[in-house]
Design an enzyme around this catalytic site. Sequence first.
Site, PDB file in Angstrom:
ATOM      1  N   HIS A 117      25.303   6.038  28.629  1.00  0.00           N
ATOM      2  CA  HIS A 117      26.406   7.198  28.139  1.00  0.00           C
ATOM      3  C   HIS A 117      27.384   6.588  26.999  1.00  0.00           C
ATOM      4  O   HIS A 117      27.958   5.581  27.422  1.00  0.00           O
ATOM      5  CB  HIS A 117      26.747   7.573  29.288  1.00  0.00           C
ATOM      6  CG  HIS A 117      27.979   8.786  29.046  1.00  0.00           C
ATOM      7  ND1 HIS A 117      27.432  10.086  28.579  1.00  0.00           N
ATOM      8  CD2 HIS A 117      29.230   8.829  28.897  1.00  0.00           C
ATOM      9  CE1 HIS A 117      28.740  10.848  28.122  1.00  0.00           C
ATOM     10  NE2 HIS A 117      29.844   9.846  28.432  1.00  0.00           N
TER      11      HIS A 117
ATOM     12  N   GLY B  31       0.784  -1.298  -0.032  1.00  0.00           N
ATOM     13  CA  GLY B  31      -0.097   0.053   0.099  1.00  0.00           C
ATOM     14  C   GLY B  31       0.934   1.261   0.168  1.00  0.00           C
ATOM     15  O   GLY B  31       2.028   1.183  -0.493  1.00  0.00           O
TER      16      GLY B  31
HETATM   17  C1  LIG Z   1       4.419  10.736   1.380  1.00  0.00           C
HETATM   18  C2  LIG Z   1       3.938   9.880   2.542  1.00  0.00           C
HETATM   19  C3  LIG Z   1       4.849   9.651   3.511  1.00  0.00           C
HETATM   20  C4  LIG Z   1       4.249   8.924   4.941  1.00  0.00           C
HETATM   21  N1  LIG Z   1       5.234   8.795   5.949  1.00  0.00           N
HETATM   22  C5  LIG Z   1       4.647   7.873   6.924  1.00  0.00           C
HETATM   23  C6  LIG Z   1       5.514   7.676   7.866  1.00  0.00           C
HETATM   24  O1  LIG Z   1       6.870   7.946   8.023  1.00  0.00           O
HETATM   25  N2  LIG Z   1       5.222   6.949   8.979  1.00  0.00           N
HETATM   26  C7  LIG Z   1       3.852   6.577   9.034  1.00  0.00           C
HETATM   27  O2  LIG Z   1       3.456   6.035   9.983  1.00  0.00           O
HETATM   28  N3  LIG Z   1       2.984   6.971   8.102  1.00  0.00           N
HETATM   29  C8  LIG Z   1       3.417   7.878   7.148  1.00  0.00           C
HETATM   30  N4  LIG Z   1       2.286   8.023   5.999  1.00  0.00           N
HETATM   31  C9  LIG Z   1       1.013   7.473   6.076  1.00  0.00           C
HETATM   32  C10 LIG Z   1       0.812   5.869   5.851  1.00  0.00           C
HETATM   33  O3  LIG Z   1       1.463   5.492   4.336  1.00  0.00           O
HETATM   34  C11 LIG Z   1      -0.569   5.465   5.889  1.00  0.00           C
HETATM   35  O4  LIG Z   1      -1.154   6.097   6.999  1.00  0.00           O
HETATM   36  C12 LIG Z   1      -0.821   4.091   5.724  1.00  0.00           C
HETATM   37  O5  LIG Z   1      -0.295   3.455   4.487  1.00  0.00           O
HETATM   38  C13 LIG Z   1      -2.283   3.628   5.944  1.00  0.00           C
HETATM   39  O6  LIG Z   1      -2.404   2.454   5.678  1.00  0.00           O
HETATM   40  P1  LIG Z   1      -3.928   1.604   5.197  1.00  0.00           P
HETATM   41  O7  LIG Z   1      -3.448   0.277   5.085  1.00  0.00           O
HETATM   42  O8  LIG Z   1      -4.981   2.261   5.832  1.00  0.00           O
HETATM   43  O9  LIG Z   1      -3.723   2.192   3.746  1.00  0.00           O
HETATM   44  P2  LIG Z   1      -3.307   2.223   2.391  1.00  0.00           P
HETATM   45  O10 LIG Z   1      -1.506   1.957   2.800  1.00  0.00           O
HETATM   46  O11 LIG Z   1      -3.565   3.425   1.558  1.00  0.00           O
HETATM   47  O12 LIG Z   1      -3.620   0.887   1.450  1.00  0.00           O
HETATM   48  C14 LIG Z   1      -4.627   0.809   1.063  1.00  0.00           C
HETATM   49  C15 LIG Z   1      -4.604  -0.448   0.071  1.00  0.00           C
HETATM   50  O13 LIG Z   1      -6.015  -0.924  -0.439  1.00  0.00           O
HETATM   51  C16 LIG Z   1      -5.827  -0.683  -1.985  1.00  0.00           C
HETATM   52  N5  LIG Z   1      -7.184  -0.872  -2.505  1.00  0.00           N
HETATM   53  C17 LIG Z   1      -7.987   0.254  -2.312  1.00  0.00           C
HETATM   54  N6  LIG Z   1      -9.027   0.138  -2.818  1.00  0.00           N
HETATM   55  C18 LIG Z   1      -9.340  -1.270  -3.174  1.00  0.00           C
HETATM   56  C19 LIG Z   1     -10.089  -2.016  -3.881  1.00  0.00           C
HETATM   57  N7  LIG Z   1     -11.493  -1.777  -4.031  1.00  0.00           N
HETATM   58  N8  LIG Z   1      -9.841  -3.282  -4.111  1.00  0.00           N
HETATM   59  C20 LIG Z   1      -8.638  -3.831  -3.964  1.00  0.00           C
HETATM   60  N9  LIG Z   1      -7.739  -2.918  -3.559  1.00  0.00           N
HETATM   61  C21 LIG Z   1      -7.976  -1.662  -2.884  1.00  0.00           C
HETATM   62  C22 LIG Z   1      -4.912   0.020  -2.401  1.00  0.00           C
HETATM   63  O14 LIG Z   1      -4.168  -0.215  -3.764  1.00  0.00           O
HETATM   64  C23 LIG Z   1      -3.774   0.212  -1.386  1.00  0.00           C
HETATM   65  O15 LIG Z   1      -2.652  -0.794  -1.611  1.00  0.00           O
HETATM   66  C24 LIG Z   1       2.933   8.522   5.042  1.00  0.00           C
HETATM   67  C25 LIG Z   1       2.214   8.813   3.798  1.00  0.00           C
HETATM   68  C26 LIG Z   1       2.552   9.336   2.651  1.00  0.00           C
HETATM   69  C27 LIG Z   1       1.817   9.678   1.569  1.00  0.00           C
END
Ligand SMILES: Cc1cc2nc3c(=O)[nH]c(=O)nc-3n(C[C@H](O)[C@H](O)[C@H](O)COP(=O)(O)OP(=O)(O)OC[C@H]3O[C@@H](n4cnc5c(N)ncnc54)[C@H](O)[C@@H]3O)c2cc1C
Length: 471
Positions: free
Chosen positions: A450, A41
């Site tokens: 330390h 993701g």
């Molecule tokens: C530039 C950037 C830097 C970041 N840095 C940090 C950090 O350093 N530390 C931190 O804690 N967080 C960080 N984040 C935030 C973090 O990436 C997100 O909070 C986290 O990825 C959320 O996870 P999730 O599983 O909720 O969703 P996501 O990681 O967004 O995953 C959702 C997945 O669902 C899939 N999907 C969606 N709809 C469907 C569907 N209908 N059918 C099949 N697949 C689907 C997508 O393709 C995706 O792979 C950062 C975000 C960004 C943009």
Amino acid sequence: MAQAYDVVVVGAGTGGYVAAIRAAQLGLKTAVVERQKALGGTCLIWGCIPTKALLEHAHAYKIVQQSKEWGIVLGGAAPSLDVTQVHARKDKIVTTLTKGVEYLFKKNGITWIKGTARLLGNRKLAVTGEQEQQLEAGEIIVATGSQPRGVPGIEIDRRRIITSDEAIHLKDVPKSMVILGSGAVGVEFGSIFNRFGTKVTIIELLPRLVPVEDEAVSAELQKSFRKQGIAFHTGTKVTSARVNGDVVEIEAELPGGKTQSFQADYLLVATGRGPVTAGLGAEEVGLTLDRGYVVVDELYRTSVPGISAIGDVITVNRTLHPQLAHVSSAEGILVAERLAGEEVRPINYDHVPGCTYCDPEIGSVGLTEARARERGYDVRVGTFPFSVLGRARMANETEGFVKIVADTKYDEVLGVHIIGPRATELVAEAVLALRLECTVEELIRTIHAHPTMSEAVGEAAHATHGAAIHV
Ligand SMILES: Cc1cc2nc3c(=O)[nH]c(=O)nc-3n(C[C@H](O)[C@H](O)[C@H](O)COP(=O)(O)OP(=O)(O)OC[C@H]3O[C@@H](n4cnc5c(N)ncnc54)[C@H](O)[C@@H]3O)c2cc1C
């Protein structure tokens, strides 16, 4: 015939893939539907991992730029950046980690169904794409995450007006970049590109950079950015942005109402992320949404029995929910354990660490000084600067401090706010302190090795009792 599973997870981000692994560990027959070509993701493909890889490059570049001080001889050549190699290394790290999740799926007997999932109701899903099929699930976990969100009136063309998704792939170092928003994503990219040689300007609507952090942390970051030559305008509203050839022309309204124009190679819009529910069939099956987010209770149950939701796509009881990888993973584990019949307790969001990997780094947990006062605590504060710490001097990283916010009555640690070297690692001790409802006295009596950066945490505790040793 529909394939049947105990649990089907939609989305393989840090929420979904971790939920799937935990569910499989607990003996549930688990499948994950993911439409991307790789697992992991946002975090692994576009977020945490590639950005922090770029930040490590920026750090290495900084050391080389200070080569004289470090006694590194470059043979008279001025250091420069091979951007192709930077991206190759970053992409290799991403691939290694996404392949690692594939390996974990195989190890735990989890089926990856490649395609896009749509909820059909009655515990059924349709998958379209590479592997078209219908699935039956005892329980469904929606973990579809988030995507960059724009600002009304600014059209993101993904060429010159870009989001973080494009910023991680820029093949050249831009001459100039305006960044809209000074949250974690904005200041991290600001630090990366500034170090790479780009003229960076950050525009923030609120009165200070990193507005969710303690005010002292914002002030320290602003001081450091000024020193590094990163321009910023707070209390400033971008009113228009348009692409003119290879340049973006930006108009903004400054705090007193005056307008100012900016020009840059790129405008990076880093104003937050919105939920991904388009095409999911969420409303059709009766999920309650709030501004697009899936509404869940404190155990991540949606309004529809048999469907849970976690991660960036949710709002817990309609309140602001931190969009962080470690939060989504913690929620994923909790839901998997609940579905397997284990006893679970709601997550305390006051104990979630926030890490911002700008230069200098920020790691914080718990109440800021202002929030603690708002909540009526009799607050006392202790601060210890990295400038007097041996380990920080060795690393040539002397900016910043550790600040502890405590309650005078019970001596309880209410919040810890760190800006400076390894802040994102040091915050782990503070998270444990809050989780164990630790007193400042206990932090004082904890022996810190330390010479380490962690001594700053111990010294800040001493300072909270008015007795820091080294200042
Ligand atoms: C530039 C950037 C830097 C970041 N840095 C940090 C950090 O350093 N530390 C931190 O804690 N967080 C960080 N984040 C935030 C973090 O990436 C997100 O909070 C986290 O990825 C959320 O996870 P999730 O599983 O909720 O969703 P996501 O990681 O967004 O995953 C959702 C997945 O669902 C899939 N999907 C969606 N709809 C469907 C569907 N209908 N059918 C099949 N697949 C689907 C997508 O393709 C995706 O792979 C950062 C975000 C960004 C943009």
